[in-house]
Scaffold this active site. Structure first.
Site, PDB file in Angstrom:
ATOM      1  N   LEU A 139      -1.982  -0.665  -6.715  1.00  0.00           N
ATOM      2  CA  LEU A 139      -0.631  -0.801  -6.159  1.00  0.00           C
ATOM      3  C   LEU A 139      -0.600  -1.716  -4.939  1.00  0.00           C
ATOM      4  O   LEU A 139       0.435  -2.288  -4.609  1.00  0.00           O
ATOM      5  CB  LEU A 139      -0.098   0.579  -5.754  1.00  0.00           C
ATOM      6  CG  LEU A 139       0.035   1.606  -6.893  1.00  0.00           C
ATOM      7  CD1 LEU A 139       0.411   2.972  -6.323  1.00  0.00           C
ATOM      8  CD2 LEU A 139       1.069   1.137  -7.899  1.00  0.00           C
ATOM      9  N   GLY A 188      -5.389  -1.603   5.538  1.00  0.00           N
ATOM     10  CA  GLY A 188      -6.586  -1.545   6.372  1.00  0.00           C
ATOM     11  C   GLY A 188      -7.541  -0.454   5.936  1.00  0.00           C
ATOM     12  O   GLY A 188      -8.752  -0.536   6.162  1.00  0.00           O
ATOM     13  N   PHE A 189      -7.032   0.608   5.324  1.00  0.00           N
ATOM     14  CA  PHE A 189      -7.854   1.721   4.866  1.00  0.00           C
ATOM     15  C   PHE A 189      -8.625   1.358   3.609  1.00  0.00           C
ATOM     16  O   PHE A 189      -9.794   1.698   3.453  1.00  0.00           O
ATOM     17  CB  PHE A 189      -6.944   2.931   4.609  1.00  0.00           C
ATOM     18  CG  PHE A 189      -7.662   4.196   4.246  1.00  0.00           C
ATOM     19  CD1 PHE A 189      -7.924   5.151   5.209  1.00  0.00           C
ATOM     20  CD2 PHE A 189      -8.056   4.444   2.947  1.00  0.00           C
ATOM     21  CE1 PHE A 189      -8.573   6.335   4.874  1.00  0.00           C
ATOM     22  CE2 PHE A 189      -8.703   5.613   2.609  1.00  0.00           C
ATOM     23  CZ  PHE A 189      -8.971   6.562   3.584  1.00  0.00           C
ATOM     24  N   PRO A 193      -7.928   0.011  -0.893  1.00  0.00           N
ATOM     25  CA  PRO A 193      -6.972  -0.164  -1.999  1.00  0.00           C
ATOM     26  C   PRO A 193      -6.268   1.145  -2.370  1.00  0.00           C
ATOM     27  O   PRO A 193      -6.806   2.239  -2.159  1.00  0.00           O
ATOM     28  CB  PRO A 193      -7.848  -0.654  -3.153  1.00  0.00           C
ATOM     29  CG  PRO A 193      -9.204  -0.113  -2.846  1.00  0.00           C
ATOM     30  CD  PRO A 193      -9.329  -0.110  -1.353  1.00  0.00           C
ATOM     31  N   ASP A 233       1.496   2.186  13.661  1.00  0.00           N
ATOM     32  CA  ASP A 233       1.376   1.094  12.686  1.00  0.00           C
ATOM     33  C   ASP A 233       2.579   1.092  11.753  1.00  0.00           C
ATOM     34  O   ASP A 233       2.448   0.922  10.541  1.00  0.00           O
ATOM     35  CB  ASP A 233       0.077   1.239  11.890  1.00  0.00           C
ATOM     36  CG  ASP A 233      -0.304  -0.062  11.176  1.00  0.00           C
ATOM     37  OD1 ASP A 233       0.195  -1.134  11.592  1.00  0.00           O
ATOM     38  OD2 ASP A 233      -1.089  -0.007  10.220  1.00  0.00           O
TER      39      ASP A 233
END
Length: 502
Positions: free
Chosen positions: A190, A194-195, A197, A309
């Site tokens: 999707l 930063g974390f 996929p 964020d």
């Protein structure tokens, strides 16, 4: 009684009474006084500056979760009230220094030699804390010498923490998630932040979900993973994405969310074709929904959360295009009456972070307000702040909106695709609220409760002051406004982390 002011946090262990009060007869409980104590960690505490010590004792008795109390200020005989809830962490007995500390115990513990039992327990607790400290030192040495083994130990330890503290949060097995996402197929991807996929998954029963998988190359990591689990699992609001569970197996760490069929806000509002589907009514609903979600985080939830964020890619849209704030990896918890914090690790996304945070590392609820203001102006205009540049002044979207406002031409900011389908006064009100939220000085920006009232009211709004924006010429005087030179910001939506030199 303590719903609005009580501060809570998540801890893996701590000191708890061996015989807890059943609360059926809580007024028969009593308190044992310890002297010369270093008070426990206050992350799970509540305080009042006006209560005296006797009022403090009575307040603790009235609450089943209250485990101890003490004076907030020990100067001049003592004043104020400090209450602890649930476990007690990091308490210590000093020989001379320290202060009086009252621990709640059932009547049976206070009778017939109970004092001696309590002293023995304190000794045991102190020894336990010392042993824990030695284990921590050994763990640090192990991490330096053998990081692979240390990682496995940490994974097991963290999984135990989740099992203890997040009992209501289901744990998914890796095999189930791999099967649901067709082994994390690219066709089910999707997006990526930063974390790491995010994949669409479908369980055997047909239920759809979104699987966020921690990337090994991610700038974020275990701390952000733990942070997101700890915070969002405690939050429930129609404008916040719902966390369904997590997965921790070996090196794999994943968060499982409700699936949002319409992806994120940026997927619509910045696309030449898809943004036609967002008429003014839908855009205003999204603007209002994000505001309500932020108001809940800042004021209405038991935990006061600063998102840090907030951006269009972190606002997801459900089937009916209702907004839900997501991605709490960089979020921070504020305690008590805390209004501001500072960090040497500036994390966020260019174009949405306010000047005081980018320049000095200061963040507060007003940081999220600034980000929200940017999003409002982007939704109204259909243009991205980081990539916009007017040919005359080289301003970004905020600067352009400000110039139009001062020239009383605010409606020119409106997305040309909307035509005459909207109410001009409502559009101007949204632009004005957006500009009020992005003002240079944090104290000039409204809080989210005021922003919600402004959006839905008909009273005269304050006049906005100069926004906190940076023109391209402010940063790089030798450049011109051509699109080829306008590359001050990253072209993707990945959150950035910058370390200040020490």
């Amino acid at each position: 009684m303590y719903h609005d002011q009580r501060n809570t946090a998540i801890w893996s262990n701590g000191c708890v009474p061996m015989n807890k009060s059943s609360c059926k007869n809580s007024y028969t409980d009593g308190f044992f006084k310890y002297t010369n104590m270093k008070l426990p960690d206050t992350s799970s505490s509540w305080f009042s500056k006006t209560m005296n010590l006797e009022e403090c004792r009575k307040s603790c008795l009235k609450n089943c979760s209250c485990t101890a109390y003490a004076n907030l200020d020990i100067r001049d005989g003592g004043s104020g009230c400090l209450l602890w809830f649930n476990t007690l962490v990091d308490m210590m007995n000093f020989s001379q220094e320290g202060q009086d500390f009252y621990i709640r115990l059932p009547a049976s513990e206070l009778d017939h030699g109970g004092h001696r039992k309590i002293k023995i327990k304190i000794v045991v607790i102190t020894v336990g804390v010392t042993i824990f400290g030695l284990i921590s030192i050994c763990a640090c040495i192990l991490i330096n010498k053998n990081p692979g083994v240390a990682r496995k130990i940490y994974n097991r330890h963290y999984k135990n923490i989740l099992r203890k503290e997040d009992i209501d949060l289901p744990t998914f097995s890796f095999s189930v998630l791999a099967n649901a996402t067709e082994n994390f197929s690219t066709k089910n991807k999707l997006g990526e932040g930063g974390f790491g996929p995010v994949y669409k998954g479908t369980l055997i029963d047909g239920k759809e979900l979104a699987v966020k998988r921690l990337s090994k190359e991610s700038g974020q990591g275990l701390e952000e993973f733990k942070n997101e689990v700890a915070l969002i699992s405690k939050l429930q609001h129609r404008n916040l994405v719902k966390l369904l569970g997590c997965c921790i197996e070996g090196e794999e760490k994943m968060l499982i969310y409700e699936y949002m069929p319409n992806h994120s806000l940026d997927y619509f509002v910045f696309d030449e074709t898809k943004r036609k589907l967002l008429d003014w009514h839908k855009r205003f609903n999204i603007i209002s929904g994000i505001a309500r979600g932020l108001l809940y985080l800042h004021q209405d939830s038991m935990l006061r959360i600063i998102h840090r964020d907030l951006k269009t890619s972190n606002v997801l849209l459900d089937t009916n295009l209702n907004p839900k704030i997501s991605d709490f990896g960089l979020a921070r918890l504020f305690l008590g009456d805390q209004v501001e914090a500072k960090t040497n690790k500036v994390a966020g996304t260019y174009g949405y972070i306010p000047p005081e945070y980018a320049a000095r590392g200061h963040f507060s609820m007003k940081s999220d307000v600034f980000s929200y203001g940017v999003i409002v102006l982007e939704i109204v205009s259909g243009k991205k702040n980081r990539e916009f540049s007017d040919t005359e002044h080289c301003n970004n979207l905020l600067g352009h909106a400000w110039i139009l406002w001062t020239k009383e031409r605010a409606l020119e900011l409106l997305d040309e695709l909307l035509g005459e389908q909207c109410l001009p006064s409502e559009v101007i009100r949204c632009i004005q609220v957006g500009l009020l939220c992005v003002q240079q000085r944090p104290k000039d920006r409204p809080d989210m409760s005021s922003a919600v009232l402004m959006l839905n009211g008909d009273k005269l709004l304050p006049k906005p002051k100069v926004p906190g924006f940076y023109t391209e010429t402010d940063v790089k005087p030798e450049t011109n406004c051509s699109s080829g030179n306008h590359k001050l910001f990253s072209v993707n939506e990945v959150s950035i982390t910058t370390l200040d030199a020490r």
